[in-house]
Enzyme design. Structure first.
Site, PDB file in Angstrom:
ATOM      1  N   LYS A 279       0.847  -1.197   0.000  1.00 39.29           N
ATOM      2  CA  LYS A 279       0.000   0.000   0.000  1.00 39.29           C
ATOM      3  C   LYS A 279       0.881   1.245   0.000  1.00 39.29           C
ATOM      4  CE  LYS A 279      -3.975  -1.844   2.575  1.00 39.29           C
ATOM      5  NZ  LYS A 279      -4.983  -1.642   1.522  1.00 39.29           N
ATOM      6  N   ARG A 353     -10.321 -11.531   1.684  1.00 40.25           N
ATOM      7  CA  ARG A 353     -11.115 -12.628   1.118  1.00 40.25           C
ATOM      8  C   ARG A 353     -10.354 -13.946   1.160  1.00 40.25           C
ATOM      9  NH1 ARG A 353     -11.606  -9.254  -4.382  1.00 40.25           N
ATOM     10  NH2 ARG A 353     -11.275  -7.594  -2.874  1.00 40.25           N
TER      11      ARG A 353
HETATM   12  N1  BES Z   1      -8.236  -3.792   4.269  1.00 41.95           N
HETATM   13  C1  BES Z   1      -8.355  -3.397   2.916  1.00 41.95           C
HETATM   14  C2  BES Z   1      -9.644  -2.641   2.625  1.00 41.95           C
HETATM   15  C3  BES Z   1      -9.707  -1.221   3.095  1.00 41.95           C
HETATM   16  C4  BES Z   1      -9.117  -0.216   2.370  1.00 41.95           C
HETATM   17  C5  BES Z   1     -10.420  -0.899   4.214  1.00 41.95           C
HETATM   18  C6  BES Z   1      -9.205   1.090   2.783  1.00 41.95           C
HETATM   19  C7  BES Z   1     -10.528   0.414   4.616  1.00 41.95           C
HETATM   20  C8  BES Z   1      -9.918   1.415   3.905  1.00 41.95           C
HETATM   21  C9  BES Z   1      -8.337  -4.615   2.011  1.00 41.95           C
HETATM   22  O1  BES Z   1      -7.560  -5.662   2.435  1.00 41.95           O
HETATM   23  C10 BES Z   1      -7.790  -4.143   0.693  1.00 41.95           C
HETATM   24  O2  BES Z   1      -6.659  -3.767   0.667  1.00 41.95           O
HETATM   25  N2  BES Z   1      -8.604  -4.188  -0.348  1.00 41.95           N
HETATM   26  C11 BES Z   1      -8.202  -3.752  -1.628  1.00 41.95           C
HETATM   27  C12 BES Z   1      -8.738  -4.732  -2.638  1.00 41.95           C
HETATM   28  C13 BES Z   1      -8.228  -4.500  -4.033  1.00 41.95           C
HETATM   29  C14 BES Z   1      -6.765  -4.823  -4.089  1.00 41.95           C
HETATM   30  C15 BES Z   1      -9.017  -5.361  -4.973  1.00 41.95           C
HETATM   31  C16 BES Z   1      -8.771  -2.359  -1.878  1.00 41.95           C
HETATM   32  O3  BES Z   1      -9.929  -2.120  -1.497  1.00 41.95           O
HETATM   33  O4  BES Z   1      -8.059  -1.519  -2.392  1.00 41.95           O
HETATM   34 MN    MN Z   2      -5.529  -5.434   1.837  1.00 43.50          MN
END
Ligand code: BES
Ligand code: MN
Ligand code: ZN
Length: 497
Positions: A279, A353
């Site tokens: 990230k 997931r």
């Molecule tokens: N924990 C995150 C989701 C999230 C992001 C929660 C920002 C709260 C604020 C999750 O594990 C994630 O990183 N999801 C990705 C999925 C994508 C790579 C398909 C996302 O939402 O960017």
């Molecule tokens: Mn994630």
């Protein structure tokens, strides 16, 4: 803080502070009217002068009001009487509590809970007052070397009801509110703890402590046992970190022995760096909240146990870190889930997931009445619904309706998104049974579509709490959502038998 219900007239109350509401256009509420009569028009005078006009968000503190035995009176603006719905009521209670704690009064009696709120009843008003008060007074200072200097805390809050006949109903609602508030506090505390403290093993210890306190059954599985179960997808995420994973099973048995359990599954990523699909740095600290689904499962179980709900509930928590070490998942890796289905990991940041799918497979063994998973799953959900509603997706409309309704009653709302087959296409992979991402369009939906492939032959719903589990900015912190929704859902199920 100690909360109780008391019957009696506001003008007769001794003690530190009596809180009453005033509507817009300087119209006193019933309780304010009674104070005014006893005070010989003293309050009406103040209203006439416009020192308090009843606008929302305003308040006025009065000392030694003539004719009243209490030390202080706090007038709270309620806004327009015709529009006195959930939000104005909740805001009024919050501003009253904030005002009281700013002044530093330690005891107060609140006459706001009796004011009619559109489509709600006294029980709702009381329960919500308890929740708002405990939320407004919440502090997280566990990690400070010394607690911050604050005014004296509000130690005792009394909710006044004028009719004796309302006492029993009020007391039951207050008790429910307090049990939910304790569950919410647990969820907030766990969310607010930093990732170096709140690790998977810490969560497991918390589950054990909760089990001990409330006589729940608990089983904590470590890596070897998780391997034995064949949870290859979950473990693939865990192996990118030095912190060992845990799979937690908690059992609350309030129902008959043979009654099928409601299964709650929580995402317990104690820190989500994204893994190799790292990230960006800004706000990455907030990814310590990626275990809020797990925290809400613990909070809901705590409340269910405290309320002794006649129902069986099993909590499942898959917990690990998502980190980018030399053993971490790489984009393109293919893993085999507990269900036997293979997954191509196109983005290691879609890890939630990957851990939930194995928990969903595990749930099948429990012969569940239904399964609800709770997860901070997608940033897309924040875009779709903001920070107001939790995302809801389900393979059964009856279950979805129950959750929508529970959210409505609990003032902890969720909103349904479609789980149509049309979206499944986006998860096609050239190399495995499915990919773990479906591209940017409909990100919350494709995440749920992925999970649906693992939900067994049971009714299943998914709550995406990415936008609702915590707040960013100045008031950064866990919200404890959706504990209130879950407890209402469970209570209603218990009622139905
Ligand atoms: N924990 C995150 C989701 C999230 C992001 C929660 C920002 C709260 C604020 C999750 O594990 C994630 O990183 N999801 C990705 C999925 C994508 C790579 C398909 C996302 O939402 O960017
Ligand atoms: Mn994630
Ligand atoms: Zn995550």
């Amino acid at each position: 803080m100690e909360i109780s219900i008391k019957s009696g007239s506001p003008e007769k109350q001794r003690g530190a502070c009596v809180v009453v509401g005033v509507f817009d256009h300087r119209k006193p509420s019933l309780a304010a009217e009674l104070l005014d009569q006893a005070a010989n028009g003293y309050l009406a005078d103040i209203l006439r002068r416009g020192d308090m006009d009843g606008k929302q968000g305003t308040s006025l503190l009065l000392h030694n009001v003539p004719g009243l035995p209490c030390e202080r009176v706090l007038l709270v603006g309620l806004g327009k009487e015709r529009e006195f719905r959930d939000k104005p009521y909740l805001d009024a209670v919050r501003s009253a509590i904030k005002a009281l704690s700013n002044i530093g009064v330690s005891e107060a009696i609140l006459y706001l809970t009796e004011i009619p709120v559109k489509k709600r009843d006294l029980a709702w008003n009381v329960e919500q007052a308890v929740l708002v008060a405990s939320d407004a007074l919440y502090r997280f200072d566990q990690m400070k070397s010394k607690p911050e200097e604050t005014k004296k805390n509000l130690r005792k809050l009394v909710l006044g009801v004028q009719r004796r006949g309302d006492l029993a109903q009020g007391e039951a609602a207050a008790a429910r509110g307090q049990a939910i508030a304790a569950g919410i506090k647990l969820a907030k505390d766990l969310g607010n703890l930093p990732g170096n403290v709140c690790t998977p093993s810490y969560l497991a210890d918390q589950a054990k402590a909760l089990a001990k306190e409330f006589s729940l059954g608990v089983e904590v599985m470590e890596r070897a046992e998780i391997e034995k179960l064949g949870m290859g997808s979950f473990l693939s995420v865990a192996k990118g970190s030095d912190e060992p994973p845990r799979f937690i099973v908690l059992n609350y048995k309030g129902g008959e022995k043979k009654q099928k359990p409601v299964v709650l599954i929580g995402k317990g990523i104690t820190f989500d760096s994204g893994g190799i699909s790292l990230k960006p740095g800004a706000d990455m600290d907030e990814m310590k909240y990626d275990m809020c689904g797990a925290a809400s499962v613990l909070g809901a179980l705590r409340a269910a146990a405290e309320l002794k709900l006649p129902l069986n509930v099993t909590g499942l928590i898959a917990t690990c870190e998502n980190m980018p070490n030399g053993r971490a998942n790489k984009p393109g890796d293919v893993v085999t889930s507990m269900s036997g289905q293979t997954i191509e990991i196109l983005n290691t940041d879609a890890e939630g997931r990957l851990i939930l799918c194995d928990a969903l497979t595990y749930a099948e063994k429990l012969d569940p009445a239904c399964v609800v998973d709770i997860a901070t799953l997608t940033g897309a959900c924040v875009i779709a619904l903001g920070h107001v509603a939790t995302g809801l997706l389900a393979n059964d409309d009856g279950l979805a309706r129950e959750l929508l309704h529970a959210g409505e009653v609990a003032a902890d709302r969720c909103w349904q998104l479609p789980l149509w087959d049309d979206y499944q296409e986006q998860l096609k992979s050239n190399f495995a049974d499915m990919a773990n991402i479906g591209g940017r369009p409909g990100g919350t939906i494709t995440a749920a579509c992925f999970l649906s492939k693992f939900a067994g032959k049971y009714d299943w719903a998914h709550l995406d709490i990415a936008g609702t589990a915590w707040k960013s900015g100045k008031e950064k912190g866990g919200t404890g959502r959706p504990v209130a929704l879950l407890v209402h859902f469970l209570a209603k199920r218990a009622e139905a038998g």
